[in-house]
Design a protein around this motif. Structure first.
Motif, PDB file in Angstrom:
ATOM      1  N   ARG A   1      18.281  34.788  56.328  1.00 61.04           N
ATOM      2  CA  ARG A   1      18.752  33.519  56.066  1.00 61.04           C
ATOM      3  C   ARG A   1      18.619  32.329  57.044  1.00 61.04           C
ATOM      4  O   ARG A   1      18.819  32.630  58.389  1.00 61.04           O
TER       5      ARG A   1
ATOM      6  N   TRP B   1      11.130  30.644  53.507  1.00 63.56           N
ATOM      7  CA  TRP B   1      11.810  29.535  53.609  1.00 63.56           C
ATOM      8  C   TRP B   1      12.044  28.696  52.363  1.00 63.56           C
ATOM      9  O   TRP B   1      11.740  27.794  51.921  1.00 63.56           O
ATOM     10  N   THR B   2      12.461  29.636  51.222  1.00 61.87           N
ATOM     11  CA  THR B   2      12.632  29.137  49.837  1.00 61.87           C
ATOM     12  C   THR B   2      14.254  28.641  49.994  1.00 61.87           C
ATOM     13  O   THR B   2      15.109  29.311  50.542  1.00 61.87           O
ATOM     14  N   VAL B   3      14.544  27.681  49.130  1.00 60.52           N
ATOM     15  CA  VAL B   3      15.928  26.733  49.172  1.00 60.52           C
ATOM     16  C   VAL B   3      16.701  27.839  48.319  1.00 60.52           C
ATOM     17  O   VAL B   3      16.513  27.913  47.096  1.00 60.52           O
ATOM     18  N   GLU B   4      18.095  28.474  48.784  1.00 58.67           N
ATOM     19  CA  GLU B   4      18.845  29.075  48.083  1.00 58.67           C
ATOM     20  C   GLU B   4      19.696  28.072  47.481  1.00 58.67           C
ATOM     21  O   GLU B   4      19.972  28.417  46.107  1.00 58.67           O
TER      22      GLU B   4
ATOM     23  N   TYR C   1      18.333  28.534  53.448  1.00 58.08           N
ATOM     24  CA  TYR C   1      17.187  28.895  53.029  1.00 58.08           C
ATOM     25  C   TYR C   1      16.800  30.639  52.991  1.00 58.08           C
ATOM     26  O   TYR C   1      17.707  31.319  53.920  1.00 58.08           O
TER      27      TYR C   1
ATOM     28  N   ILE D   1       8.858  22.033  57.650  1.00 56.92           N
ATOM     29  CA  ILE D   1       9.930  21.840  56.527  1.00 56.92           C
ATOM     30  C   ILE D   1      10.455  20.285  56.610  1.00 56.92           C
ATOM     31  O   ILE D   1      11.424  20.160  57.547  1.00 56.92           O
TER      32      ILE D   1
ATOM     33  N   TYR E   1      21.529  22.871  53.904  1.00 56.81           N
ATOM     34  CA  TYR E   1      20.631  23.559  53.142  1.00 56.81           C
ATOM     35  C   TYR E   1      20.300  24.874  53.487  1.00 56.81           C
ATOM     36  O   TYR E   1      20.428  25.430  54.896  1.00 56.81           O
TER      37      TYR E   1
END
Length: 231
Positions: free
Chosen positions: A35, A53-56, A48, A20, A46
């Motif tokens: 998380r 591993w999607t950005v919150e 996730y 990433i 950041y």
């Protein structure tokens, strides 16, 4: 991975599953149940969602000192930040700030200045109430009750500097490692603490030696030259 990327590595075979990229150098990483948080040199964190591993969200704490250690609390709603020790000034001495961040509001809801050296490890018990920190060149770690925001005492007993601490999943045991002969200790989490470790417990490389070999009369064969000595 150091630098401006985070590497996700398989615990089974050590292969890199994914990388990433980050916009600034990484200073601390923490992974919770679903998380992950990554702190950067520019003061941002950041957050996730796992396992994808999607950005919150991206939180900014530009006024907070350099984040050396970080831990997502088990309640998954707060993050503990252990900051690098400050430089002394004319009016103030050296301090290492520790903060608790509420993820929903992005507010610093707790702060302590417990030690004068930088943190090397941080852990929390299962209820997210108690936080235990380890610091550079310190043989003990302060126990911080974040509910009333008080420090009650320290985990003590090591002969050298702490290098890591961890609560057991049920929160009743604390394991601590140190750069010393007593490099592993396990304690029951009551007050005063109970140490289950004897003074000779160490983690060392295993060595194998045959002290005695007893066998009946038999033929022995080896693919290489072998000498069998019978006492």
């Amino acid at each position: 991975m150091s630098g401006t990327a985070v590497g996700v590595i398989s615990a089974k075979d050590g292969t890199v599953l994914r990388t990433i990229p980050m916009p600034a150098p990484v200073t601390a990483i923490s992974m919770g149940k679903n998380r992950a948080a990554v702190a950067l040199l520019n003061g941002s964190i950041y957050l996730y969602s796992l396992p994808g591993w999607t950005v919150e969200r991206v939180m900014s704490f530009s006024t907070v000192p350099l984040i050396d250690q970080m831990a997502i609390l088990p309640d998954n709603q707060r993050i503990v930040l252990g900051c690098h020790a400050s430089e002394p000034t004319i009016n103030d001495g050296i301090t290492a700030d520790v903060y608790v961040v509420d993820i929903a509001t992005e507010l610093l809801v707790r702060v302590q200045r417990i030690a004068s050296t930088s943190p090397v490890c941080v852990t929390s018990n299962a209820t997210s109430r108690y936080v235990l920190m380890g610091y550079v060149a310190q043989p003990q770690g302060p126990l911080w009750d974040i509910s009333p925001n008080q420090v009650y005492g320290s985990i003590v007993g090591h002969g050298g500097s702490l290098i890591d601490v961890a609560f057991s999943p049920n929160g009743f045991l604390i394991a601590s490692g140190a750069n010393a002969a007593d490099n592993l200790r396990v304690r029951e989490f009551i007050y005063p603490e109970v140490d289950y470790t004897d003074d000779v417990m160490r983690v060392v490389r295993p060595s194998f030696a045959i002290q005695q070999l007893v066998m009946d009369s038999t033929y022995a064969y080896s693919g290489r030259d072998t000498t069998i000595v019978v006492n």
